[in-house]
Design an enzyme around this catalytic site. Structure first.
Site, short mmCIF file in Angstrom:
data_model
loop_
_atom_site.label_atom_id
_atom_site.label_comp_id
_atom_site.label_asym_id
_atom_site.label_seq_id
_atom_site.Cartn_x
_atom_site.Cartn_y
_atom_site.Cartn_z
N GLU A 68 0.94 -1.24 -0.09
CA GLU A 68 0.07 -0.02 -0.14
C GLU A 68 0.82 1.06 -0.09
OE1 GLU A 68 -2.67 1.37 -0.35
OE2 GLU A 68 -4.39 -0.09 -0.06
N ASN B 137 -4.42 3.82 7.13
CA ASN B 137 -4.26 3.26 6.00
C ASN B 137 -4.22 4.21 4.84
OD1 ASN B 137 -5.25 0.67 4.50
ND2 ASN B 137 -7.01 2.01 3.61
N ASN C 248 -10.11 4.68 1.39
CA ASN C 248 -9.29 4.40 0.41
C ASN C 248 -9.36 5.52 -0.61
OD1 ASN C 248 -7.16 2.23 0.41
ND2 ASN C 248 -9.14 1.08 0.63
N ARG D 31 -5.93 1.36 12.97
CA ARG D 31 -4.39 1.55 12.27
C ARG D 31 -4.70 2.50 11.17
NH1 ARG D 31 -4.21 -0.56 7.32
NH2 ARG D 31 -5.23 -2.66 6.78
N ASP E 133 -10.37 0.87 -4.45
CA ASP E 133 -9.29 0.70 -3.44
C ASP E 133 -8.35 2.20 -3.79
OD1 ASP E 133 -6.75 -0.18 -2.00
OD2 ASP E 133 -7.72 -1.86 -1.81
#
Length: 294
Positions: A18, A103, A148, A101, A198
């Site tokens: 990522e 992203n 995202n 967390r 995404d």
């Protein structure tokens, strides 16, 4: 599905690749393996890739200046010095919530950094999107499951973001000078069928290049949400793109093997690898993060 010339930039498999970005000043691409706490550094001029182990679960970074990066991690934002890898905490980020967390994240043309958080097990509605504007961190949106596709129009007047769980890409008007919202977001694209929305990046013409998780491709959309192209990626779980190269004409795409059963892994031999697609795009350089008023 359109085929374009594609090469493997790095054959090391990422559990969850990522957060790719590109530093044109040093001709260096950066990306993360979030779950394995690794940061990848690929010098395109030499072809050398270095893997840095992290003490935190990093997911994205932005360049501050020639000597510093701002690294987004599961418990905060860290200033990192690329020369030796030293890191110091700049600002906590949901550090009191062990269930979440970081992203997806991307820098607005103004230097404001948008950052998404999510549940470590992708729990429903546990995530949020924040903006770091001149050193102040504010929460823009709540109750997001998998944030995202954070990206921005070339003039900075429009922002985009997705909730992959909802499979929807949202559009919001922004103050181009600050990168902060001027209105409420509205759904621009809602996908049905194979794969989820995404990571994404916007080119110099305003086109949105979006990785389709589970679909093994990059989808290209107009600013009005019209689907224009689908470019094949050799890994089914494509996760995020970034423009690379001195002319920013190529597309780096990360991928992942997260959640794959053994049968699915066998059917996806390039899972988790990092690719370069020769797409002849008109990409844009990533802006630097601004930490304070000039």
């Amino acid at each position: 599905m359109e085929e374009v010339p594609t090469t493997v930039l790095c054959g090391e498999r990422c559990h969850l690749g990522e957060g790719p970005t590109y530093d044109a000043a040093t001709d260096t691409a950066w990306w993360f393996d979030i779950l394995e706490r690794r940061l990848f550094e690929a010098r395109l001029d030499t072809g050398r890739t270095t893997i840095h182990s992290l003490d935190v679960m990093g997911s994205a970074l932005g360049r501050i200046d020639a000597h510093r990066q701002l690294l987004v991690a599961d418990d905060g934002l860290y200033i990192r010095e690329p020369a030796d890898g030293r890191m110091s905490l700049y600002h906590p980020l949901e550090a009191d919530n062990s269930a979440t967390r970081s992203n997806d994240a991307r820098v607005h043309p103004s230097g404001t950094f948008w950052i998404g958080t999510m549940g470590r097990q992708a729990e429903q509605g546990l995530g949020a999107i924040y903006a770091l504007h001149r050193g102040e961190l504010s929460r823009l949106y709540e109750h997001i499951t998998i944030p995202n596709a954070i990206c921005f129009s070339p003039d900075g007047a429009v922002g985009y973001f997705a909730d992959t769980r909802e499979n929807a890409l949202f559009r919001v008007d922004l103050d181009a000078a600050t990168g902060l919202p001027r209105g409420a977001p509205a759904a621009l694209i809602t996908r049905r069928g194979d794969g989820g929305i995404d990571g994404a990046v916007v080119d110099a013409d305003g086109l949105i290049w979006n990785a389709r998780w589970g679909g093994g491709c990059i989808d290209v959309y107009s600013p009005q949400g019209e689907h224009l192209r689908s470019l094949r990626v050799p890994a089914r779980q494509a996760s995020c793109p970034a423009f690379i190269g001195q002319d920013l004409s190529r597309l780096l795409v990360t991928s992942a093997w997260q959640g794959m059963a053994e049968e699915a892994k066998r059917a996806d031999p390039d899972r988790g690898r990092t690719f370069v697609l020769d797409v002849a795009a008109r990409g844009r350089p990533e802006p630097d993060v601004k930490l304070a008023m000039d």
